[in-house]
Scaffold this active site. Structure first.
Site, short mmCIF file in Angstrom:
data_model
loop_
_atom_site.label_atom_id
_atom_site.label_comp_id
_atom_site.label_asym_id
_atom_site.label_seq_id
_atom_site.Cartn_x
_atom_site.Cartn_y
_atom_site.Cartn_z
N GLU A 1 121.85 12.26 -49.34
CA GLU A 1 121.47 12.14 -50.74
C GLU A 1 122.60 11.46 -51.51
O GLU A 1 123.76 11.88 -51.43
CB GLU A 1 121.16 13.53 -51.30
CG GLU A 1 119.96 14.17 -50.60
CD GLU A 1 119.67 15.60 -51.03
OE1 GLU A 1 118.67 15.81 -51.72
OE2 GLU A 1 120.46 16.49 -50.69
N SER B 1 127.90 20.14 -52.44
CA SER B 1 126.48 20.49 -52.54
C SER B 1 126.16 21.19 -53.86
O SER B 1 125.01 21.22 -54.29
CB SER B 1 126.07 21.38 -51.37
OG SER B 1 126.90 22.50 -51.29
N HIS C 1 125.70 13.34 -50.06
CA HIS C 1 125.51 14.71 -49.58
C HIS C 1 124.73 14.74 -48.27
O HIS C 1 123.60 14.25 -48.19
CB HIS C 1 124.78 15.52 -50.65
CG HIS C 1 124.55 16.94 -50.26
ND1 HIS C 1 123.30 17.47 -50.08
CD2 HIS C 1 125.44 17.94 -49.99
CE1 HIS C 1 123.41 18.74 -49.72
NE2 HIS C 1 124.69 19.05 -49.66
N ASN D 1 117.76 20.75 -52.00
CA ASN D 1 117.96 22.14 -52.42
C ASN D 1 117.17 22.49 -53.68
O ASN D 1 116.84 23.65 -53.90
CB ASN D 1 119.44 22.45 -52.59
CG ASN D 1 120.11 22.64 -51.23
OD1 ASN D 1 119.46 23.00 -50.26
ND2 ASN D 1 121.40 22.39 -51.16
#
Length: 284
Positions: free
Chosen positions: A156, A123, A144, A195
């Protein structure tokens, strides 16, 4: 070039690794899960059995014994060579430490068949920091997942400048096949899409509460009313767990360190770590 992915190996059976293995097996793929010791594998077996309960109760099609059959059908091994000997795809979910990942890929590159695609679930680390250790940068990329993959089901996909477009597409298709919603990134970005959006929101929320501008409850209320989002930033922080933002912010700039201290004094030191402990910003 058509790439067929049927046999999948997951390296690392922690919280997310075990979820990735379970979801992949639940959708009909042949799954092997690897970890470094018999103790780690015993813990993995418990995690998989707990996931069977979650899938039986929460996931459509998980009843009538399918969830339990899924858990039992995942092969567990601490022999890396055996784990990857016939894998079409290896998904790596080992600890988030660059040297551990690099050393893992150096071994993996020698053991896996030439056809095997490697995907990192990292991540925070960019795949370009790892690609030269894989022995096959054209067959390497990031895939991800979010925690609670059956519920927060984005995957992702992010390659490097070396990733073969056919490999990239095969992994996008695989993500779809296991019930994820693939989110395609066109170049490398720390934090991916989710994120990159979420972290500034959480930081801004903590700034408001730590600075005494508004209570966590009112920050959440404002966000939910204003955007229609089902959960505000402090609810999200309770799901993530408060130790994660603390560990990031304690190493940040002056403002971040001040917020980290606020988290520690008012929440972490009092055992309020989020949903996992029954209380964080909210009681559960």
């Amino acid at each position: 070039m058509s790439i067929d992915i049927r046999k999948v190996t997951v390296l690392g059976t922690g919280v997310l690794g075990s979820q990735i293995a379970f979801q992949t097996a639940f959708r009909g793929f042949e799954v092997t899960a690897y970890d470094i010791s018999d103790e780690a594998l015993a813990a993995a077996r418990k995690r998989l059995d707990k996931l069977a309960v979650v899938y039986r109760e929460q996931v459509p099609g998980g009843g009538d014994g399918k969830a339990e059959t899924t858990a039992a059908g995942i092969t567990l091994t601490s022999d890396l060579a055996q784990a990857v000997s016939d894998a079409d795809l290896v998904i790596e979910a080992v600890p988030e430490v660059l040297t551990i990942k690099q050393e893992t890929y150096e071994k993996l590159g020698k053991l896996a068949p030439e056809r095997t695609i490697f995907a990192t679930n990292s991540s925070t680390l960019l795949p370009s920091a790892i690609k030269d250790f894989t022995g096959r940068p054209d067959k390497f990329l990031a895939l991800h997942f979010a925690n609670q993959v059956w519920h927060f089901n984005t995957a992702e996909v992010m390659g490097t400048s070396d990733t073969d477009p056919a490999v990239y597409q095969a992994v996008v298709d695989f993500a779809t096949a296991i019930g994820m919603v693939p989110i395609e990134l066109h170049k490398e970005k720390a934090g991916y899409v989710l994120n990159s959006l979420l972290v500034p929101l959480l930081d801004a929320a903590m700034n408001l509460a730590e600075g005494g501008y508004a209570s966590p409850e009112d920050v959440d209320k404002t966000w939910s009313i204003g955007t229609g989002a089902p959960a505000g930033p402090f609810r999200i922080l309770d799901i993530i767990g408060l130790t994660t933002p603390y560990n990031i912010m304690v190493n940040g700039d002056e403002t971040s360190q001040r917020i980290a201290q606020w988290l520690k004094t008012n929440y972490i030191d009092k055992g309020k770590l989020g949903i996992a402990t029954g209380e964080g910003f909210y009681k559960y």
